[in-house]
Scaffold this active site. Structure first.
Site, PDB file in Angstrom:
ATOM      1  N   GLU A  10       0.851  -1.190   0.000  1.00  0.00           N
ATOM      2  CA  GLU A  10       0.000   0.000   0.000  1.00  0.00           C
ATOM      3  C   GLU A  10       0.888   1.242   0.000  1.00  0.00           C
ATOM      4  O   GLU A  10       1.940   1.269   0.617  1.00  0.00           O
ATOM      5  CB  GLU A  10      -0.882  -0.001   1.253  1.00  0.00           C
ATOM      6  CG  GLU A  10      -1.813   1.200   1.352  1.00  0.00           C
ATOM      7  CD  GLU A  10      -2.628   1.232   2.629  1.00  0.00           C
ATOM      8  OE1 GLU A  10      -3.724   1.814   2.613  1.00  0.00           O
ATOM      9  OE2 GLU A  10      -2.170   0.680   3.659  1.00  0.00           O
ATOM     10  N   LYS A  28      -9.742   1.640  -2.531  1.00  0.00           N
ATOM     11  CA  LYS A  28      -9.930   1.109  -1.183  1.00  0.00           C
ATOM     12  C   LYS A  28     -11.321   1.459  -0.650  1.00  0.00           C
ATOM     13  O   LYS A  28     -11.715   2.629  -0.604  1.00  0.00           O
ATOM     14  CB  LYS A  28      -8.846   1.684  -0.266  1.00  0.00           C
ATOM     15  CG  LYS A  28      -8.818   1.111   1.142  1.00  0.00           C
ATOM     16  CD  LYS A  28      -7.651   1.727   1.904  1.00  0.00           C
ATOM     17  CE  LYS A  28      -7.511   1.175   3.309  1.00  0.00           C
ATOM     18  NZ  LYS A  28      -6.364   1.794   4.012  1.00  0.00           N
ATOM     19  N   CYS A  70      -5.138  -3.191   2.720  1.00  0.00           N
ATOM     20  CA  CYS A  70      -4.872  -2.955   4.145  1.00  0.00           C
ATOM     21  C   CYS A  70      -6.094  -3.138   5.048  1.00  0.00           C
ATOM     22  O   CYS A  70      -6.470  -4.250   5.365  1.00  0.00           O
ATOM     23  CB  CYS A  70      -4.243  -1.572   4.333  1.00  0.00           C
ATOM     24  SG  CYS A  70      -3.341  -1.382   5.900  1.00  0.00           S
TER      25      CYS A  70
END
Length: 277
Positions: free
Chosen positions: A40, A115, A156
């Protein structure tokens, strides 16, 4: 399928990060990897948003993305660019996106994922990150075809929301990518167990490239980039430090495990609980 994982300590200078990333992609290609996975925020890790605003670019102008595409083309290698902070011109409130890219060996972008679950938490009295104050969350799960497999994309904090991985595997994913910049306290407590849980639930490989070390913006990240097989066995743990590591994936393991424990096939829809009178 031979893959490579890059464990990085990205800083506040995208040009410097691009050079490091380009070297890692070239090294992975030279080592015979079909695909490299990066962490990330491979291009910029900076919690000073005023400073970051001066270097965050659109896709067309991002030096890290263009470097990754160029090196993919030169090396004939797939690049799963964990994520970049990207300007989103169509966004009226001027927020950025935390975007993951899948780049083919021809250098073309074959998939993008923004995300979904943004990191808004209170870690301590002095540390309360609010990713949503600067980033716009994604709204769509993404899978993409790669050689011999289907790849499910995530980033993440998504790891804490198993419903996303259920959607990805329902759509055919047999490899799950979870690039990260996990903090040290949460990494020590939860990183390995969450990765293994996602792999076991899905009967899929989990590939998780992470950031590691003390970064220029003052944060510290956990490292321990991992590959976990569909049975939950750890095939690779990079521990501390930055660099590159290789791992072989036996993709027949997915069907073998799903035949033994058919949890994906046995999923059922059900009604939500009703209020208790």
């Amino acid at each position: 399928m031979k893959i490579a994982l890059a464990q990085m300590c990205s800083g506040i200078d995208p040009d410097r990060n691009a050079k490091q990333l380009g070297s890692l992609v070239a090294e992975a290609a030279a080592g015979g990897a079909v695909m490299i996975f990066t962490p990330e925020m491979s291009g910029l890790l900076d919690r000073d948003r005023s400073r970051a605003a001066g270097v965050i670019r659109s896709e067309d102008d991002d030096i890290v993305l263009s470097t990754a595409r160029s090196e993919a083309r030169k090396g004939g290698i797939w690049v799963q660019l964990g994520s970049l902070a990207i300007k989103n011109p169509g966004n009226s409130n001027q927020k950025w996106v935390n975007r993951s890219f899948l780049i083919g060996p021809d250098g073309e972008i074959s998939a993008r994922y923004d995300k979904i679950h943004l990191f808004d938490v209170d870690l301590s009295a002095d540390e309360s990150p609010r990713e949503s104050s600067a980033y716009l969350g994604g709204r769509r799960a993404v899978v993409a075809a790669i050689p011999g497999a289907t790849l499910g994309l995530s980033i993440c904090y998504d790891i804490r929301f198993p419903g996303l991985y259920e959607a990805l595997t329902n759509a055919g994913a047999d490899i799950l990518s979870i690039p990260a910049a996990f903090t040290v306290p949460t990494g020590k407590a939860h990183w390995e167990i969450l990765l293994r849980a996602r792999a076991i639930e899905a009967g899929a490989f989990v590939v998780a490239a992470g950031q590691y070390g003390s970064h220029e913006d003052g944060r510290s990240t956990y490292g321990h980039s991992m590959v976990v097989d569909p049975w939950g066995e750890i095939l690779l743990d990079m521990g501390e430090g930055d660099g590159l590591a290789f791992c072989e994936l036996d993709l027949t393991k997915v069907q073998e495990v799903r035949s033994r424990i058919p949890a994906v096939a046995n999923r059922k829809e059900f009604a939500a609980p009703v209020d208790v009178a």
